[in-house]
Enzyme design. Structure first.
Site, mmCIF file in Angstrom:
data_model
loop_
_atom_site.group_PDB
_atom_site.id
_atom_site.type_symbol
_atom_site.label_atom_id
_atom_site.label_comp_id
_atom_site.label_asym_id
_atom_site.label_seq_id
_atom_site.Cartn_x
_atom_site.Cartn_y
_atom_site.Cartn_z
ATOM 1 N N ARG A 1 0.830 -1.209 0.000
ATOM 2 C CA ARG A 1 0.000 0.000 0.000
ATOM 3 C C ARG A 1 0.863 1.258 0.000
ATOM 4 O O ARG A 1 0.501 2.263 -0.618
ATOM 5 C CB ARG A 1 -0.950 0.000 1.203
ATOM 6 C CG ARG A 1 -2.045 -1.045 1.125
ATOM 7 C CD ARG A 1 -3.065 -0.856 2.232
ATOM 8 N NE ARG A 1 -3.769 0.396 2.091
ATOM 9 C CZ ARG A 1 -4.256 1.105 3.108
ATOM 10 N NH1 ARG A 1 -4.071 0.693 4.352
ATOM 11 N NH2 ARG A 1 -4.896 2.222 2.898
ATOM 12 N N CYS B 1 -0.574 6.442 8.779
ATOM 13 C CA CYS B 1 -0.901 5.188 8.111
ATOM 14 C C CYS B 1 -1.981 5.502 7.093
ATOM 15 O O CYS B 1 -1.905 6.509 6.398
ATOM 16 C CB CYS B 1 -1.338 4.139 9.126
ATOM 17 S SG CYS B 1 -2.718 4.674 10.189
#
Length: 284
Positions: free
Chosen positions: A178, A238
């Site tokens: 990601r 994140c």
């Protein structure tokens, strides 16, 4: 200094301690009712359940990320109802490597409650010890939780102002995939904030993905990653401000104190297409 992690044995010794309060934080981002259902099937004795979306997050407005912080007064009321007062020792756990438990740990510290820890090992550690679960939801006496907000978070404006300067090191807790912008399934844009360094939260755990690594091992890994940056200049992020709390907790366990959380994280950053981003596995 209060313990940041508690062992299964320590929690067992305090299961009947009225000054301790246990919270089950299990969650699944793809199946948001999993946690409540798992709690109903069986939880650590005396534990109460907190839902990531309903209890540990507030309303989204399209610009503040997928898990913005809840209203302070509403969260304080919830903690009061759950019997958390100024002297209550809180222990949080989950079944997902402690990522959601870490969110509660960070939130309570954000509101000035330092007597909070994460159960090292969570549900898997409890099962390994062959300890019982219960389905009963025990009543608790309410308490008075008084929030005292601490300056341990930053917003998007802060990130924009410090971007590509030596005054800030961004640590991105998402998976390598990601971070690189590959196979993004949660946010509309894949990639990472320019200058961010990847530290997948799962790397804080042992080979079985159950317990946190020893403090000295975490210290060595983070010192290498920080590359001479003062921990106080580190901003944890994140996808939406949840798994970043795991890295923040790991740094605290390692004795590297003072990093802050970018709550909106990538999901807030990428909400404006004018903001720069990078793909690939390098900081950029």
């Amino acid at each position: 200094m209060f313990d940041r992690l508690v062992s299964v044995d320590t929690l067992v010794a305090h299961l009947d301690d009225p000054s301790w309060r246990i919270f089950d934080c299990r969650h699944d981002l793809q199946n948001t009712e999993y946690g409540a259902q798992a709690y109903a099937k069986g939880h650590i004795p005396g534990a109460l359940y907190l839902h990531l979306d309903r209890d540990l997050s507030g309303p989204m407005n399209g610009k503040n990320g997928r898990h913005p912080l809840p209203d302070i007064d509403a969260f304080a009321k919830r903690m009061s109802e759950c019997g958390v007062g100024p002297d209550t020792q809180v222990v949080a756990y989950d079944n997902e490597g402690s990522i959601f438990a870490s969110r509660l740990w960070w939130m309570l510290r954000w509101l000035g409650h330092d007597k909070v820890a994460v159960l090292d090992g969570g549900v898997p550690g409890w099962r390994r010890a062959k300890l019982p679960f219960e389905t009963e939801v025990r009543p608790v006496a309410p308490a008075q939780f008084v929030p005292r907000t601490q300056a341990i978070q930053v917003d998007t404006a802060f990130i924009e102002a410090k971007l590509r300067t030596p005054d800030m090191l961004l640590l991105d807790a998402r998976s390598e995939e990601r971070f690189a912008g590959e196979n993004e399934t949660l946010d509309p844009v894949g990639g990472h904030i320019p200058g961010a360094v990847n530290r997948f939260y799962f790397d804080n755990l042992d080979d079985a993905g159950c317990y946190f690594k020893p403090a000295d091992e975490l210290h060595a890994e983070f010192v290498d990653l920080l590359d001479n940056h003062d921990p106080h200049t580190v901003i944890q992020q994140c996808g939406s401000g949840v798994t970043a709390c795991h890295n923040l907790l790991a740094m605290e366990v390692a004795g590297l104190h003072g990093s802050k959380l970018y709550v909106g994280s990538w999901s807030a950053w990428c909400s404006d297409p004018a903001r720069p981003y990078v793909t690939g596995d390098q900081p950029g």
